[in-house]
Scaffold this motif. Sequence first.
Motif, mmCIF file in Angstrom:
data_model
loop_
_atom_site.group_PDB
_atom_site.id
_atom_site.type_symbol
_atom_site.label_atom_id
_atom_site.label_comp_id
_atom_site.label_asym_id
_atom_site.label_seq_id
_atom_site.Cartn_x
_atom_site.Cartn_y
_atom_site.Cartn_z
ATOM 1 N N GLY A 106 1.024 -1.524 0.032
ATOM 2 C CA GLY A 106 0.438 0.113 -0.003
ATOM 3 C C GLY A 106 0.519 1.163 -0.349
ATOM 4 N N GLY A 107 0.314 1.878 -0.212
ATOM 5 C CA GLY A 107 0.004 3.734 -0.435
ATOM 6 C C GLY A 107 2.330 3.392 -1.424
ATOM 7 N N VAL A 108 2.131 2.697 -2.366
ATOM 8 C CA VAL A 108 3.038 3.387 -3.124
ATOM 9 C C VAL A 108 2.460 4.509 -4.508
ATOM 10 C CG1 VAL A 108 4.241 1.407 -3.231
ATOM 11 C CG2 VAL A 108 2.451 1.358 -5.068
ATOM 12 N N THR A 112 -2.781 7.222 -7.341
ATOM 13 C CA THR A 112 -2.168 7.920 -8.490
ATOM 14 C C THR A 112 -2.247 7.549 -9.972
ATOM 15 O OG1 THR A 112 -1.814 8.962 -6.504
ATOM 16 C CG2 THR A 112 -0.603 9.297 -7.721
ATOM 17 N N GLY A 137 -9.437 0.890 1.016
ATOM 18 C CA GLY A 137 -8.869 2.528 1.006
ATOM 19 C C GLY A 137 -9.120 3.052 0.017
ATOM 20 N N SER A 139 -9.420 5.842 -3.133
ATOM 21 C CA SER A 139 -9.211 7.541 -2.824
ATOM 22 C C SER A 139 -9.572 7.718 -4.068
ATOM 23 C CB SER A 139 -7.765 7.822 -2.945
ATOM 24 O OG SER A 139 -7.188 6.503 -3.508
ATOM 25 N N MET A 143 -9.754 12.142 -5.512
ATOM 26 C CA MET A 143 -8.653 12.252 -5.912
ATOM 27 C C MET A 143 -8.992 12.928 -7.212
ATOM 28 S SD MET A 143 -5.188 9.390 -5.246
ATOM 29 C CE MET A 143 -4.191 9.804 -4.523
ATOM 30 N N ASN A 266 7.346 4.385 -9.198
ATOM 31 C CA ASN A 266 6.982 5.881 -8.213
ATOM 32 C C ASN A 266 7.642 6.653 -7.359
ATOM 33 O OD1 ASN A 266 4.961 8.503 -8.261
ATOM 34 N ND2 ASN A 266 4.083 7.166 -6.701
ATOM 35 N N PRO A 303 8.710 11.521 -10.344
ATOM 36 C CA PRO A 303 10.012 11.769 -8.330
ATOM 37 C C PRO A 303 8.834 11.800 -7.552
ATOM 38 C CG PRO A 303 9.093 13.516 -10.570
ATOM 39 C CD PRO A 303 8.364 11.937 -11.040
ATOM 40 N N LEU A 304 9.168 11.877 -6.193
ATOM 41 C CA LEU A 304 7.621 12.532 -5.063
ATOM 42 C C LEU A 304 8.056 13.754 -5.413
ATOM 43 C CD1 LEU A 304 6.332 11.737 -3.142
ATOM 44 C CD2 LEU A 304 8.715 11.800 -1.373
ATOM 45 N N LEU A 305 6.895 14.602 -5.725
ATOM 46 C CA LEU A 305 6.965 15.931 -5.391
ATOM 47 C C LEU A 305 5.779 16.151 -4.498
ATOM 48 C CD1 LEU A 305 6.744 16.782 -9.476
ATOM 49 C CD2 LEU A 305 8.783 17.203 -7.782
ATOM 50 N N MET A 312 -3.469 15.587 -5.838
ATOM 51 C CA MET A 312 -4.523 14.583 -5.741
ATOM 52 C C MET A 312 -5.117 15.038 -4.412
ATOM 53 S SD MET A 312 -3.292 12.994 -8.419
ATOM 54 C CE MET A 312 -4.505 11.821 -8.139
ATOM 55 N N ASP A 313 -4.635 15.723 -3.904
ATOM 56 C CA ASP A 313 -5.497 15.340 -2.625
ATOM 57 C C ASP A 313 -6.565 16.712 -3.061
ATOM 58 O OD1 ASP A 313 -4.594 14.278 -0.570
ATOM 59 O OD2 ASP A 313 -3.500 15.733 0.573
#
Length: 359
Positions: A106-108, A112, A137, A139, A143, A266, A303-305, A312-313
């Motif tokens: 999860g969470g990767v 998204t 979950g 989302s 999103m 990701n 990238p993690l941005l 997304m939020d």
Amino acid sequence: MSAPLEAVRTLLVTSQPDDWPHGWLASRTQLAVEGDTLQLSLTLPFAGDGVLQALQARLSEPLLALGPWTRLRWQLAVQVTALAPTGGLPLQSGIKNILAVASGKGGVGKSTTAINLALALAAEGASVGLLDGDLYGPSVPLMLGLVGQRPDSPDGQRMRPLSRYGIKVNSIGFLVPDSEAVIWRGPMASKALGQLLHETDWGSLDYLVVDLPPGTGDIQLSMAQQVPTTGVLMVTTPQDVALLDVRKGLAMFAKVGVPVVGLVENMSYHRCSACGHHEPLFGEGGGARLAAELDLPLLAQFPLLLGVRQAMDAGVPPLVAEPEGELAQGYRALARGLAARLYFQGKAIPESLAVHRLG
Ligand SMILES: Nc1ncnc2c1ncn2[C@@H]1O[C@H](COP(=O)(O)OP(=O)(O)OP(=O)(O)O)[C@@H](O)[C@H]1O
């Protein structure tokens, strides 16, 4: 064939994306000369508006230099072909291809990726649906900015999916409160996805993107088996523990004959929003190593941005917020690469049969 037309064919052979079968573009493009005009007609059987536009932009000048012709007429279109689903399941009525997005843990960024991929396939000229089957979950409502909405059912039989940013959407999150979703177990959980798929009136779709729950246990597997899947995309971070879970996932999908078409890495590195500095928070090169080891293509790295999380939020994915931005272009390249790969690896269902079965 005349020498100038031969030269056009040769140019087409060297101008196609590297991962297409050799000579495919040249054999698929119809050429005709009418008066002073060279006409080029090409219908792509997979999502790829970006490829068509790039070809036209890149080839127009060299093509004019080749001929007696002084004008070009391009007839370019996307008309997605239905591919045979795996596992012997019949094609779902009206849906040409189902693409599942899975992750080992999860969470990767699986949701998204699924959401931006669905929007990117639409931007590449396809009609697209998104089914959020992440019952632990969901989302997608958040999103896509659809919290509090529900699909209606005009005929009292099937749900009419919501429409957002040009795609059709249904989510387990529209139907059950979060507190109930997390306690689903066993057969009830694994049936939920099939039900959601069949009881939604999707109309005609070129691609349905399915966001599976994270993990690769029995539930994910039986969910994938109930859906006539064309292929699976696995999302991972470069972290060793995430990669380990991807290996498990691949082994499971392989056992039931559902092909994993490629990997997306990701959160490949963190890019500081203040100074632009790159930092490999979760390690480096993990996705590429795994892809090489498993002989699977690494189709994209993102990238993690901070901006991705914020977008997304806020329910406005990068594809919508900044369609010309770097991230949106990255997702579109992923969509094109994936759509082409599915097509070239898959088995096309003859149009007559597909129309009959889809009807
Ligand atoms: N590239 C990225 N950069 C920054 N934040 C990201 C990125 N990708 C995903 N996120 C954020 O990380 C969080 C988890 O992402 P997401 O829900 O897509 O993951 P998931 O794998 O689907 O998780 P789950 O297991 O809960 O279903 C979200 O807040 C999302 O906005």
